[in-house]
Design an enzyme around this catalytic site. Structure first.
Site, PDB file in Angstrom:
ATOM      1  CG  PHE A 143     -43.973  17.725  44.322  1.00  0.00           C
ATOM      2  CD1 PHE A 143     -44.989  17.875  45.264  1.00  0.00           C
ATOM      3  CD2 PHE A 143     -44.149  16.781  43.311  1.00  0.00           C
ATOM      4  CE1 PHE A 143     -46.155  17.120  45.195  1.00  0.00           C
ATOM      5  CE2 PHE A 143     -45.314  16.024  43.236  1.00  0.00           C
ATOM      6  CZ  PHE A 143     -46.315  16.200  44.180  1.00  0.00           C
ATOM      7  CG  ASP A 179     -37.742  13.594  42.026  1.00  0.00           C
ATOM      8  OD1 ASP A 179     -37.968  13.346  40.828  1.00  0.00           O
ATOM      9  OD2 ASP A 179     -38.642  13.799  42.863  1.00  0.00           O
ATOM     10  CE  LYS A 187     -44.672  15.823  36.592  1.00  0.00           C
ATOM     11  NZ  LYS A 187     -44.144  15.683  37.950  1.00  0.00           N
TER      12      LYS A 187
HETATM   13  C1  LIG Z   1     -44.414  15.058  39.226  1.00  0.00           C
HETATM   14  C2  LIG Z   1     -43.305  14.810  40.141  1.00  0.00           C
HETATM   15  C3  LIG Z   1     -43.330  13.743  41.060  1.00  0.00           C
HETATM   16  C4  LIG Z   1     -44.550  12.865  41.252  1.00  0.00           C
HETATM   17  O1  LIG Z   1     -44.857  12.135  40.117  1.00  0.00           O
HETATM   18  P1  LIG Z   1     -46.305  11.397  40.034  1.00  0.00           P
HETATM   19  O2  LIG Z   1     -46.238  10.653  38.746  1.00  0.00           O
HETATM   20  O3  LIG Z   1     -47.339  12.470  40.060  1.00  0.00           O
HETATM   21  O4  LIG Z   1     -46.389  10.503  41.204  1.00  0.00           O
HETATM   22  C5  LIG Z   1     -42.214  13.532  41.856  1.00  0.00           C
HETATM   23  N1  LIG Z   1     -41.126  14.303  41.749  1.00  0.00           N
HETATM   24  C6  LIG Z   1     -41.051  15.327  40.875  1.00  0.00           C
HETATM   25  C7  LIG Z   1     -39.801  16.126  40.787  1.00  0.00           C
HETATM   26  C8  LIG Z   1     -42.138  15.621  40.057  1.00  0.00           C
HETATM   27  O5  LIG Z   1     -42.088  16.658  39.213  1.00  0.00           O
END
Ligand SMILES: *Cc1c(COP(=O)(O)O)cnc(C)c1O
Length: 393
Positions: free
Chosen positions: A135, A220, A249
């Site tokens: 994700f 990421d 986050k």
């Molecule tokens: C939450 C998340 C995102 C997206 O972040 P947003 O602030 O919602 O755009 C991308 N990559 C990972 C691994 C995430 O957990």
């Protein structure tokens, strides 16, 4: 009294399946709804509120900066931005930063940086390998990177140049790599995709492969970064050094901020290559600085490790007590509990009425991502509730 949930129905696009609670206040591990009911928060705004709710260090930093200088754009030098940049660089293996406002935006920037690297250093290579069940965000580019067709389907055509392979499978990466590949992007632990943990040597092998091919390794770390898995960054779990990482986050402890960071060798942006009006504004950066400084100065990472271990132990215990619990997985304070049937929603609802917030990861799995300042006593309280709930399933 206003019915907030009816108001949402009337005015808000119905994209969220909300839990029927209106939260009005928080302090530490606790939040309260508009009826005054108290909850223990093991969701923390989806792995965001790392210092808990309204931590004095963060609240004070926001208030002070809000009364000093909120926004200037990056046309000018501003001090909180530079202080946070320095703190991030000095505590990581990366050398340069670019601030933005969310996770998706951080990934978008990192992907652009990788394409620019491909253009300038790899004869125009522009393909990026990502994994199924990853994700990476909800913008079109990050959706294309996200290896979950259900998120992409309504928005086709997707931007091209992404190749999805199986996670935790180095041979799949090798097979997918061509002369057109400029980068591989992975989560140190797949978060939204199921809290999927890779084998210990997977990242070492990916790193070696990237070195052999001269391509970039992007991690990421939007969910795994800022102490979520134990160490400050997820890459430390595996002893590898990425070329680029993204954070969001936990970084602002609840204040919206994102960043992508690169090693000097991968930091190929030149004047005009990327930009952001709000990114790196003094208010967001003062919040990020306060959070990171507090974590480092107060050894919050040791707490996260220790209490995370305790939480995993308690969950493992329940696995032996309830035969429908099939697995407990994760690291630090990013932990999932897997069931053999689709009871996550029932477990969530029962925990809610008992005053515990947990996250439904899948129809058959729940996730625990409490603040990093959670105590053993908080865990014991939460686990007593969970035990009672599972006993009644
Ligand atoms: C939450 C998340 C995102 C997206 O972040 P947003 O602030 O919602 O755009 C991308 N990559 C990972 C691994 C995430 O957990």
């Amino acid at each position: 009294m206003t019915n907030w949930q009816d108001m949402e129905k009337e005015y808000y696009m119905p994209t969220f399946t909300r839990i029927p609670v209106t939260l009005v206040k928080g302090e530490g591990l606790k939040v309260w709804d508009d009826n005054g009911k108290e909850y223990l928060d093991f969701v923390a705004g989806i792995a965001v509120n790392v210092l808990g709710h309204c931590h004095p260090a963060l609240t004070q930093a926001i208030c002070e900066q809000a009364g000093t200088l909120v926004h200037t754009s990056s046309l000018y030098y501003t001090i909180p931005q530079l202080k946070l940049a320095e703190l991030l660089v000095k505590n990581s293996v990366l050398n340069k930063v670019f601030f933005c406002n969310s996770g998706a935006e951080a990934n978008e920037g990192a992907l652009k940086l990788a394409r620019q690297y491909g253009k300038r250093k790899l004869n125009g290579a522009n393909e990026i390998i990502t994994t199924f069940n990853s994700f990476h965000g909800r913008t079109l580019m990050t959706l294309a990177a996200t290896g979950q067709p259900k998120f992409q389907e309504p928005y086709k055509p997707m931007p091209g140049g992404f190749i999805n392979v199986e996670y935790n499978n180095i041979e799949a990466i090798k097979k997918a790599t061509t002369k057109k590949t400029c980068a591989i992007m992975l989560e140190p632990i797949q978060g939204e995709g199921g809290v999927n943990v890779a084998d210990e040597d997977y990242f070492k092998k990916v790193r070696a492969w990237c070195d052999e091919k001269g391509i970039l390794l992007i991690l990421d770390e939007i969910q795994t970064g800022i102490g979520r898995t134990g160490p400050l960054f997820g890459y430390e779990l595996y002893g590898v050094e990425p070329d680029i990482i993204t954070l969001a986050k936990g970084l602002g402890g609840g204040f919206p901020i994102g960043v992508f960071m690169a090693k000097d060798a991968a930091s190929v942006f030149e004047a005009g290559d990327h930009g952001s009006t709000f990114g790196g504004n003094p208010l967001a950066c003062a919040a990020g600085y306060a959070v990171l400084k507090y974590i480092l100065d107060n050894d919050v990472l040791s707490n996260a490790k220790k209490v995370g271990y305790h939480l995993a132990y308690k969950l493992e215990q329940m696995k032996t007590q309830f035969d429908f619990v099939t697995e407990v997985r994760g690291s630090g304070l990013l932990i999932a509990m897997q069931f053999d049937r689709d009871i996550a929603q029932d477990v969530l609802s029962a925990c809610l009425s008992e005053g515990l917030l947990i996250n439904k990861l899948k129809p058959n799995a729940i996730r625990f991502v409490p603040p990093l300042v959670v105590s053993r006593a908080d865990v014991d309280e939460a686990m007593n509730i969970l035990y009672k709930v599972l006993s009644n399933i």
